[in-house]
Design an enzyme around this catalytic site. Structure first.
Site, PDB file in Angstrom:
ATOM      1  N   TYR A   6       4.282   6.701   9.826  1.00 11.18           N
ATOM      2  CA  TYR A   6       3.418   5.567   9.508  1.00 11.18           C
ATOM      3  C   TYR A   6       4.203   4.466   8.789  1.00 11.18           C
ATOM      4  CZ  TYR A   6      -0.938   3.103   8.540  1.00 11.18           C
ATOM      5  OH  TYR A   6      -1.945   2.147   8.509  1.00 11.18           O
TER       6      TYR A   6
ATOM      7  N   HIS B 252       0.829  -1.196   0.000  1.00 12.67           N
ATOM      8  CA  HIS B 252       0.000   0.000   0.000  1.00 12.67           C
ATOM      9  C   HIS B 252       0.869   1.254   0.000  1.00 12.67           C
ATOM     10  CE1 HIS B 252      -4.289  -1.347   1.320  1.00 12.67           C
ATOM     11  NE2 HIS B 252      -3.812  -2.100   0.343  1.00 12.67           N
TER      12      HIS B 252
ATOM     13  N   PRO C  76      -3.376   1.008  18.848  1.00 15.35           N
ATOM     14  CA  PRO C  76      -3.137   0.517  17.483  1.00 15.35           C
ATOM     15  C   PRO C  76      -3.419   1.537  16.379  1.00 15.35           C
ATOM     16  CG  PRO C  76      -5.066  -0.528  18.443  1.00 15.35           C
ATOM     17  CD  PRO C  76      -4.452   0.278  19.512  1.00 15.35           C
TER      18      PRO C  76
ATOM     19  N   TYR D 220      -8.901   6.106   7.576  1.00 14.83           N
ATOM     20  CA  TYR D 220      -8.948   6.532   8.981  1.00 14.83           C
ATOM     21  C   TYR D 220      -9.938   7.701   9.051  1.00 14.83           C
ATOM     22  CZ  TYR D 220      -4.683   3.898  10.137  1.00 14.83           C
ATOM     23  OH  TYR D 220      -3.762   2.892  10.369  1.00 14.83           O
TER      24      TYR D 220
ATOM     25  N   LYS E 104       1.678   0.456  15.004  1.00 10.13           N
ATOM     26  CA  LYS E 104       3.092   0.369  15.375  1.00 10.13           C
ATOM     27  C   LYS E 104       3.459  -0.875  16.191  1.00 10.13           C
ATOM     28  CE  LYS E 104       3.926   3.154  13.050  1.00 10.13           C
ATOM     29  NZ  LYS E 104       4.853   3.069  11.949  1.00 10.13           N
TER      30      LYS E 104
HETATM   31  P1  FAS Z   1       2.493 -11.013  21.791  1.00 11.10           P
HETATM   32  O1  FAS Z   1       1.634 -10.604  22.927  1.00 11.10           O
HETATM   33  O2  FAS Z   1       1.981 -11.036  20.412  1.00 11.10           O
HETATM   34  O3  FAS Z   1       3.152 -12.436  22.065  1.00 11.10           O
HETATM   35  C1  FAS Z   1       3.537 -12.839  23.355  1.00 11.10           C
HETATM   36  C2  FAS Z   1       3.494 -14.354  23.395  1.00 11.10           C
HETATM   37  O4  FAS Z   1       4.027 -14.783  24.648  1.00 11.10           O
HETATM   38  C3  FAS Z   1       2.070 -14.898  23.310  1.00 11.10           C
HETATM   39  O5  FAS Z   1       1.999 -15.885  22.316  1.00 11.10           O
HETATM   40  C4  FAS Z   1       1.817 -15.444  24.694  1.00 11.10           C
HETATM   41  O6  FAS Z   1       0.984 -16.598  24.669  1.00 11.10           O
HETATM   42  C5  FAS Z   1       3.223 -15.804  25.154  1.00 11.10           C
HETATM   43  N1  FAS Z   1       3.391 -15.821  26.611  1.00 11.10           N
HETATM   44  C6  FAS Z   1       2.900 -14.935  27.515  1.00 11.10           C
HETATM   45  N2  FAS Z   1       3.277 -15.301  28.769  1.00 11.10           N
HETATM   46  C7  FAS Z   1       4.048 -16.431  28.634  1.00 11.10           C
HETATM   47  C8  FAS Z   1       4.727 -17.278  29.556  1.00 11.10           C
HETATM   48  N3  FAS Z   1       4.706 -17.045  30.873  1.00 11.10           N
HETATM   49  N4  FAS Z   1       5.415 -18.339  29.074  1.00 11.10           N
HETATM   50  C9  FAS Z   1       5.447 -18.595  27.739  1.00 11.10           C
HETATM   51  N5  FAS Z   1       4.820 -17.839  26.809  1.00 11.10           N
HETATM   52  C10 FAS Z   1       4.126 -16.767  27.265  1.00 11.10           C
HETATM   53  N6  FAS Z   1      -0.646  -3.906  16.727  1.00 11.10           N
HETATM   54  C11 FAS Z   1      -0.726  -3.322  15.520  1.00 11.10           C
HETATM   55  O7  FAS Z   1       0.303  -2.891  14.994  1.00 11.10           O
HETATM   56  N7  FAS Z   1      -1.942  -3.221  14.877  1.00 11.10           N
HETATM   57  C12 FAS Z   1      -3.101  -3.738  15.435  1.00 11.10           C
HETATM   58  O8  FAS Z   1      -4.178  -3.650  14.859  1.00 11.10           O
HETATM   59  C13 FAS Z   1      -3.054  -4.373  16.682  1.00 11.10           C
HETATM   60  N8  FAS Z   1      -4.174  -4.936  17.240  1.00 11.10           N
HETATM   61  C14 FAS Z   1      -4.080  -5.545  18.475  1.00 11.10           C
HETATM   62  C15 FAS Z   1      -5.197  -6.167  19.089  1.00 11.10           C
HETATM   63  C16 FAS Z   1      -5.089  -6.747  20.364  1.00 11.10           C
HETATM   64  C17 FAS Z   1      -6.299  -7.415  21.013  1.00 11.10           C
HETATM   65  C18 FAS Z   1      -3.860  -6.727  21.043  1.00 11.10           C
HETATM   66  C19 FAS Z   1      -3.738  -7.311  22.435  1.00 11.10           C
HETATM   67  C20 FAS Z   1      -2.737  -6.156  20.431  1.00 11.10           C
HETATM   68  C21 FAS Z   1      -2.839  -5.577  19.142  1.00 11.10           C
HETATM   69  N9  FAS Z   1      -1.731  -5.017  18.501  1.00 11.10           N
HETATM   70  C22 FAS Z   1      -1.795  -4.421  17.295  1.00 11.10           C
HETATM   71  C23 FAS Z   1      -0.448  -5.090  19.088  1.00 11.10           C
HETATM   72  C24 FAS Z   1       0.084  -6.459  18.797  1.00 11.10           C
HETATM   73  O9  FAS Z   1       0.099  -6.709  17.422  1.00 11.10           O
HETATM   74  C25 FAS Z   1       1.428  -6.518  19.445  1.00 11.10           C
HETATM   75  O10 FAS Z   1       2.182  -5.338  19.246  1.00 11.10           O
HETATM   76  C26 FAS Z   1       2.240  -7.707  18.987  1.00 11.10           C
HETATM   77  O11 FAS Z   1       1.471  -8.858  19.155  1.00 11.10           O
HETATM   78  C27 FAS Z   1       3.524  -7.731  19.822  1.00 11.10           C
HETATM   79  O12 FAS Z   1       4.127  -8.933  19.616  1.00 11.10           O
HETATM   80  P2  FAS Z   1       4.904  -9.646  20.829  1.00 11.10           P
HETATM   81  O13 FAS Z   1       5.759  -8.644  21.496  1.00 11.10           O
HETATM   82  O14 FAS Z   1       5.501 -10.858  20.219  1.00 11.10           O
HETATM   83  O15 FAS Z   1       3.799 -10.022  21.911  1.00 11.10           O
HETATM   84  C1  PHB Z   2      -5.405  -3.875  10.862  1.00 14.92           C
HETATM   85  O1  PHB Z   2      -5.518  -4.092   9.620  1.00 14.92           O
HETATM   86  O2  PHB Z   2      -5.658  -4.730  11.721  1.00 14.92           O
HETATM   87  C2  PHB Z   2      -4.964  -2.500  11.311  1.00 14.92           C
HETATM   88  C3  PHB Z   2      -4.528  -1.590  10.360  1.00 14.92           C
HETATM   89  C4  PHB Z   2      -4.107  -0.328  10.783  1.00 14.92           C
HETATM   90  C5  PHB Z   2      -4.150  -0.011  12.125  1.00 14.92           C
HETATM   91  C6  PHB Z   2      -4.579  -0.946  13.083  1.00 14.92           C
HETATM   92  C7  PHB Z   2      -4.994  -2.199  12.664  1.00 14.92           C
HETATM   93  O3  PHB Z   2      -3.758   1.232  12.533  1.00 14.92           O
END
Ligand code: FAS
Ligand code: PHB
Length: 411
Positions: free
Chosen positions: A401, A72, A309, A201, A313
């Site tokens: 971005y 994109h 989000p 957005y 980032k």
């Molecule tokens: P994660 O949280 O992805 O991964 C951590 C891992 O560690 C998990 O698999 C967990 O099961 C494991 N874990 C935890 N405790 C443990 C333990 N004691 N022992 C072993 N394993 C353990 N970011 C965006 O950029 N765009 C979005 O739209 C967006 N939407 C999101 C929606 C939600 C509901 C959430 C919670 C986050 C969102 N995020 C978004 C942010 C998200 O993408 C995170 O930045 C990303 O998952 C970060 O990756 P990790 O640091 O690997 O952590």
């Molecule tokens: C998504 O596609 O999940 C998405 C895209 C942009 C954002 C957040 C989430 O800022």
């Protein structure tokens, strides 16, 4: 068990780190508390910065992303029924983003790790990190009903916001910076084609809306079904909702109607509707834990920081952290110099705070907080007018971005 780098968590941070270390000939073990299906199905991020996509390609994990992902070159800002496209390459000297979901990134990295990498143990819950401030840190974990210990030279906590690694850093040595928001996002997945070719957005008096998407899923029609569609489109859509909203309080029609109202324009644009297949509510928080290192324990990704989000980032910061750690450890193993490891926390935090600033700016620019005054409404419109009328302001958004290059120590 023994390894050079013990990695807690198999989200994008832990999986990418294991891949980067494997490619450099450094052994690691990944401990993940949940099962593979959970990690591969958890709907989260959808946008990869240029830098993240480049790291995945360089790590040999970008082939399906380049085949199935969507490049994109811009996003649309929508307010007061007006539409304004932000042209990334024109403003950043050629940078773009990749639409490729976190679920797919994790699937690709898990497949590589299981095929080529070191041990990746699912349903292996880390219970505690011990000896972080010694030369022999270890992770106590439970796997297949038995407690065990992983002896390491380094531990990287990639265990997300609710993990255990952060707890091994003495509170007296840490500073936490955080802000919660009085709203969250109702996120849906729908079997509906995107209503615009790029992300939208939208700032509206009724609240924020985001129209995103997932790359189309290729169907494999049988010979008899040759006339059927060969690919299924998926939309990823978000609505600002009050904090603590129950997703089940929103039926499909109410969601579509609200999205249509918040994205209304003066031209003939209309929203493509379809069956909603998933509904979740995500709370909004900004959070930074400093430092991101204690002795031989390093924190990466959501274990150290959280962003709302709105700026897309979260996953990209996680990728930047682990690329920084891998580069620092490789440097130390090859030269004996700990300088990049010693600079890890400050190198990551420089980038983290820029992402926190951008995510906060985008969130306060586009969301209408409960009880917002008419003065605050006008201020948001003035900020948006500034972005759409000033190349300098628009460039700041485009640069942030598409992501700043993964910094090296001292840069
Ligand atoms: P994660 O949280 O992805 O991964 C951590 C891992 O560690 C998990 O698999 C967990 O099961 C494991 N874990 C935890 N405790 C443990 C333990 N004691 N022992 C072993 N394993 C353990 N970011 C965006 O950029 N765009 C979005 O739209 C967006 N939407 C999101 C929606 C939600 C509901 C959430 C919670 C986050 C969102 N995020 C978004 C942010 C998200 O993408 C995170 O930045 C990303 O998952 C970060 O990756 P990790 O640091 O690997 O952590
Ligand atoms: C998504 O596609 O999940 C998405 C895209 C942009 C954002 C957040 C989430 O800022």
């Amino acid at each position: 068990m023994r390894t050079t780098v013990g990695i807690i968590g198999a989200g994008p941070a832990g999986l990418l780190l294991a891949r980067l270390l494997h490619n450099a000939g450094i052994d690691s073990v990944v401990l993940e508390s949940r099962d593979r299906a959970y990690v591969e199905r958890r709907q989260r991020a959808g946008i990869l910065e240029q830098g993240t996509a480049d790291v995945l390609r360089a790590a040999g994990a970008g082939e399906r992303m380049d085949r199935e992902g969507l490049r994109h070159d811009g996003i649309e800002l929508r307010f007061d029924r007006r539409r304004h496209r932000v042209d990334f390459p024109a403003l950043t000297g050629g940078r773009s983003v990749m639409v490729y979901a976190q679920t797919e990134v994790c699937k690709d990295l898990i497949a590589l790790q299981l095929r080529e990498g070191g041990p990746l143990l699912f349903e292996a819950e880390a219970l505690a990190v011990e000896g972080a401030d010694t030369d022999a840190p270890r992770i106590r974990f439970r796997h297949e009903g038995r407690e065990d210990v992983l002896e390491c030279s380094y531990v990287v906590g990639c265990d997300g916001f609710w993990g255990v690694a952060r707890k091994a850093i003495p509170a007296r040595l840490t500073q936490v910076f955080e802000r919660t928001y009085p709203f969250g996002w109702l996120g849906i997945l729908a079997d509906a084609p995107p209503s615009h070719e790029e992300l939208v957005y939208a700032r509206h008096d009724r609240g924020f809306a985001l129209l995103s998407m997932r790359p189309p899923v290729t169907l494999h029609p049988s010979k008899e079904a040759a006339s059927l569609p060969t690919e299924a489109f998926v939309s990823r859509l978000y609505l600002q909702v009050p904090d603590g909203t129950d997703p089940e309080a929103w039926d499909d029609e109410r969601i579509w109607d609200e999205l249509e109202r918040r994205c209304e324009t003066d031209d003939d644009w209309h929203l493509q509707r379809g069956p909603i297949t998933q509904k979740t509510v995500t709370p909004m928080r900004s959070y930074v834990h400093e430092p991101m290192r204690h002795g031989r324990l390093f924190l990466a990704g959501d274990a150290a920081h959280i962003v709302p989000p709105t700026g897309a980032k979260g996953l990209n910061l996680a990728a930047g952290d682990v690329a920084t750690f891998a580069r620092a450890l490789i440097h130390q193993q090859r030269t004996g110099s700990p300088e990049l490891l010693d600079a890890y926390s400050q190198t990551c935090l420089r980038r983290v705070w820029q992402a926190e600033r951008f995510s906060y700016d985008m969130t306060t620019l586009l969301h209408r907080a409960p009880g917002a005054t008419t003065f605050e409404d006008r201020l948001q419109i003035a900020r948006l007018e500034r972005i759409v009328s000033s190349r300098a302001a628009e460039t700041d958004l485009a640069e942030a971005y598409t992501g700043f290059p993964f910094g090296r120590a001292g840069e």
